[in-house]
Design a protein around this motif. Structure first.
Motif, short mmCIF file in Angstrom:
data_model
loop_
_atom_site.label_atom_id
_atom_site.label_comp_id
_atom_site.label_asym_id
_atom_site.label_seq_id
_atom_site.Cartn_x
_atom_site.Cartn_y
_atom_site.Cartn_z
N GLY A 131 25.69 36.33 22.16
CA GLY A 131 26.93 36.10 22.66
C GLY A 131 26.87 34.80 23.67
O GLY A 131 27.84 34.11 23.62
N GLU A 235 32.41 38.64 23.16
CA GLU A 235 31.76 39.91 23.64
C GLU A 235 32.51 40.29 24.55
O GLU A 235 32.44 39.87 26.00
CB GLU A 235 30.16 39.58 23.97
CG GLU A 235 29.55 39.14 22.91
CD GLU A 235 27.82 39.51 23.35
OE1 GLU A 235 27.05 39.71 22.43
OE2 GLU A 235 27.50 39.23 24.37
N GLY A 261 31.25 40.50 16.39
CA GLY A 261 29.86 40.76 16.73
C GLY A 261 29.31 41.97 16.07
O GLY A 261 29.92 42.21 14.98
#
Length: 380
Positions: A131, A235, A261
């Motif tokens: 991230g 994130e 993600g």
């Protein structure tokens, strides 16, 4: 005795009163005709306004005698902070469009005309290496393309975004969840000072107000509102502040982008939920530029197009050997030293240069990896 204040001083005073937010303040002004009238009206007059019961009327009448907006502004000036009220010409036009624009902005640094092309980068306070790397890369590219980067100066993704904008030599705005003189987190005090040199630190809270569970979510409407170009979420948990900010941005008509993600990472669920709801999936800076180029003036669009076609980086022979050794994946510094047959001092010098060229990144534990998306060529 009721004090006599100018209109802008009344806005500052309103902002210092508990329980009187932007919506109530504007309702009072509309009902009584002017900001000054609110500070001279009798309790009985205020009580006749729908929604203003006895307790609230007492708060207003007690508070307007106790607060001193002139002293507040002088105190702010000593700290290098300017107060910009809703009726001042400097007040950002983008914020005037939202439902409940702040009555007053405490600004350390400068907001300029260039900041109308702002985009927010927000995310979790507990960023993974993935991230943080994505946030750094996207922010650096957007900053180089001419966008002002907006975030909340929190730990994690916010901090990465501000640092990347500064590293790129671009502008960045930090919107705090408490007063500027109550910096949180405290370890970002130095970063906040750096931001004031290339943008501004902003708060709507009067001096001395510590951040709490209510102030952080409330400030998110400013992050979204001032980011006319849109907001990028990197994130975020499903019920995180970053997702709240993105939803607020969507309600305000801003573009919303989200970075996907791993499906087993709880910090990715908020981004995945936003994508399901219509946020644009982002893998590279091009995914953002494709959506926003029509909103940009020519000079920003030209810079953005230049970022799409960055020339290959030219590397020395030794640098190229380091890059080649990392082609199969990340290595510890000592492993990389053996692979390249370089002593520690020379390798560290090369890594510093490659980091400055944004070719490699050195992670905690002295793990070295190539950055994504860069074409490199050996310099003959």
């Amino acid at each position: 005795m009721i004090q006599s204040f100018t209109s802008r001083e009344v806005y500052i005073a309103f902002n210092m009163l508990d329980q009187i937010g932007p919506v109530r303040a504007r309702k009072l002004i509309a009902a009584l005709g002017s900001p000054e009238a609110v500070f001279t009206a009798s309790p009985e007059t205020i009580a006749r306004i729908p929604g203003f019961g006895r307790e609230l009327v007492n708060t207003i009448c007690t508070g307007r005698v106790a607060v001193d907006p002139i002293a507040e502004e002088k105190k702010a000036e000593k700290l290098g902070i300017r107060l910009v009220t809703f009726i001042d010409p400097e007040y950002p036009a983008a914020l005037k469009e939202i439902h409940d624009p702040p009555l007053v902005l405490y600004i350390k640094g400068r907001i300029t005309a260039a900041d109308q092309h702002a985009i927010a980068i927000v995310g979790t306070r507990h960023a993974t290496h993935y991230g943080a790397s994505v946030a750094d890369r996207l922010t650096y590219g957007l900053s180089k393309a001419g966008f002002t980067i907006v975030s909340g100066l929190a730990r994690g993704i916010d901090t990465v975004a501000h640092r990347a904008a500064i590293k790129a030599g671009g502008r960045t705005l930090a919107v705090l969840g408490g007063a500027i003189d109550k910096m949180y987190p405290p370890e970002n005090e130095e970063l906040a000072e750096a931001i004031t040199a290339q943008g501004a630190v902003i708060s709507e809270y009067p001096l001395g107000r510590s951040p709490d569970r209510q102030t952080f979510p409330y400030r998110n409407r400013i992050v979204a509102g001032i980011s006319m170009t849109g907001i990028v979420v990197v994130e975020a948990g499903e019920k995180s502040g970053a997702v709240i900010t993105a939803n607020t941005a969507s309600e305000q008509g801003r573009n919303v982008f989200a970075v996907p993600g791993r499906i087993d990472n709880p910090a990715a669920r908020g981004c995945h939920a936003l994508i399901k709801q219509g946020a644009k999936l982002v893998e590279t800076i091009d995914d953002i530029l494709d959506d926003v180029h029509m909103l940009l003036p020519k000079h920003v669009e030209k810079k953005a197009e230049a970022m799409r076609a960055m020339p290959d980086l030219q590397l020395t022979g030794e640098e190229a050997e380091v890059v080649k050794a990392l082609g199969g994946g990340g290595l510890q510094v000592d492993e990389l030293s053996r692979a390249c047959n370089l002593n520690a001092a020379r390798l560290n010098s090369l890594l510093l240069g490659l980091e400055m060229k944004r070719v490699v990144k050195v992670l905690p534990g002295r793990q070295v990896e190539l950055r994504d998306g860069l074409a490199v060529a050996r310099k003959d």
